[in-house]
Design an enzyme around this catalytic site. Structure first.
Site, mmCIF file in Angstrom:
data_model
loop_
_atom_site.group_PDB
_atom_site.id
_atom_site.type_symbol
_atom_site.label_atom_id
_atom_site.label_comp_id
_atom_site.label_asym_id
_atom_site.label_seq_id
_atom_site.Cartn_x
_atom_site.Cartn_y
_atom_site.Cartn_z
ATOM 1 N N ASP A 1 0.798 -1.233 0.000
ATOM 2 C CA ASP A 1 0.000 0.000 0.000
ATOM 3 C C ASP A 1 0.827 1.277 0.000
ATOM 4 O O ASP A 1 0.681 2.123 -0.880
ATOM 5 C CB ASP A 1 -1.022 -0.017 1.131
ATOM 6 C CG ASP A 1 -0.424 0.153 2.522
ATOM 7 O OD1 ASP A 1 0.698 -0.346 2.767
ATOM 8 O OD2 ASP A 1 -1.085 0.773 3.371
ATOM 9 N N TYR B 1 -1.776 -14.063 1.515
ATOM 10 C CA TYR B 1 -0.505 -13.497 1.954
ATOM 11 C C TYR B 1 0.433 -14.548 2.536
ATOM 12 O O TYR B 1 -0.002 -15.509 3.179
ATOM 13 C CB TYR B 1 -0.748 -12.447 3.050
ATOM 14 C CG TYR B 1 -1.425 -11.190 2.571
ATOM 15 C CD1 TYR B 1 -0.685 -10.147 2.029
ATOM 16 C CD2 TYR B 1 -2.802 -11.034 2.679
ATOM 17 C CE1 TYR B 1 -1.303 -8.982 1.607
ATOM 18 C CE2 TYR B 1 -3.434 -9.872 2.259
ATOM 19 C CZ TYR B 1 -2.676 -8.852 1.723
ATOM 20 O OH TYR B 1 -3.280 -7.708 1.299
ATOM 21 N N ASP C 1 -4.453 3.929 -3.052
ATOM 22 C CA ASP C 1 -3.028 4.265 -2.996
ATOM 23 C C ASP C 1 -2.668 5.282 -4.080
ATOM 24 O O ASP C 1 -1.925 6.239 -3.835
ATOM 25 C CB ASP C 1 -2.174 3.014 -3.193
ATOM 26 C CG ASP C 1 -2.502 1.907 -2.209
ATOM 27 O OD1 ASP C 1 -2.966 2.219 -1.090
ATOM 28 O OD2 ASP C 1 -2.294 0.730 -2.550
#
Length: 303
Positions: free
Chosen positions: A35, A107, A262
């Protein structure tokens, strides 16, 4: 709020990861994203060449970490604040897309060196010295332990006392926190130390119970400048005591919503740093975000 910075230096703080982004068929493309790093990458492209845009993180000393640092440097990002650790590596995530362009992630980040980026408070203070704008997020905080968060807050407070402006995106990710109460308390603590706060209403509504963007705006009353992003809906904005709404233009087709917020943050902050007023900066942020969500992956070339 007027942003008049003599030091043309931006330093973002957080975690850059290996990104596996879906391509045509069953193929995936390896890249680097995260991010605050996404915002850094777009800031470098939005700001004039005489601005320094750097990234503060920690990586390993292995081959993939070398490739990540090389990618940052090749992108024009100052890597002098990156910490190298022999005992860790970098994290990895995989994007999964729905038919409507909405994304979910898997993740692998337990051994990420970035979790230790705030182990040395004196080092943080030194790296933040002379920075015009420091930028961090709720994910930056989530990957740190309690002591690391305290050290980062102390370093940011010292930098702010010396004239650094601080921008913060709450970016609420409950899966990274031990419990939602700690997440919400820490987010509000961070916002209280920030000059610019850039929350997303859908996250805020779920975890803080905000009924509309105006409620989110009111809760971040301590920050001088707040932009409540709201997907395709109207944003609620406060700057220098003035409150107004901004309706972003419609996007023809959403291919991949990764890095929408972002990239908005990057173009908005770049415009503000360049001396542009808030309404024009909002237009710049919405325009870039619209381009980014029309393509796959977090980092979309702007040429």
């Amino acid at each position: 709020m007027s942003i008049d910075l003599k030091a043309k230096r931006v330093l973002a703080i957080g975690e850059c990861m290996v990104e596996m982004a879906p391509q045509a068929g069953a193929l995936y493309k390896m890249g680097f994203a995260g991010d605050t790093f996404n915002t850094t990458w777009y800031l470098r492209r939005c700001l004039p060449a005489d601005w320094s845009v750097g990234y503060l993180t920690a990586v390993g000393q292995d081959g993939v970490s070398d490739r990540m640092i090389g990618f940052m440097a090749d992108s024009g990002i100052d890597t002098s604040a990156v910490i190298r650790r022999p005992d860790r590596t970098v994290g990895l995530y995989m994007i999964q897309l729905s038919d409507k362009g909405e994304r979910s992630f898997a993740y692998w980040r337990n051994q990420s060196a970035a979790r230790l980026l705030a182990d040395d408070e004196a080092q943080l203070i030194q790296r933040l010295s002379g920075v015009g704008l420091a930028y961090f997020s709720g994910i930056t905080l989530a990957i740190l332990d309690v002591q690391g968060r305290a050290r980062l807050f102390a370093a940011l407070a010292a930098a702010r006392a010396a004239g650094t402006k601080v921008a913060f995106d709450p970016n609420l990710r409950p899966a990274l926190w031990s419990d939602s109460n700690m997440m919400c308390e820490t987010i509000m603590q961070a916002a209280a130390q920030s000059d610019i706060v850039l929350p997303s209403f859908d996250d805020e509504a779920r975890w803080f119970g905000d009924t509309d963007p105006a409620a989110t705006l009111a809760r971040y009353a301590q920050a001088e400048e707040v932009v409540v992003k709201n997907g395709e809906g109207a944003m609620r904005v406060r700057s220098s005591g003035h409150v107004f709404d901004f309706q972003p233009p419609a996007v023809a087709q959403v291919v991949d919503s990764t890095a929408a917020g972002d990239s908005f943050n990057a173009a908005y902050l770049a415009a503000r740093l360049a001396g542009t007023g808030v309404p024009t900066a909002l237009q710049a942020g919405a325009a870039l975000a619209g381009r980014v969500i029309g393509a796959r992956g977090a980092l979309v070339e702007m040429s």
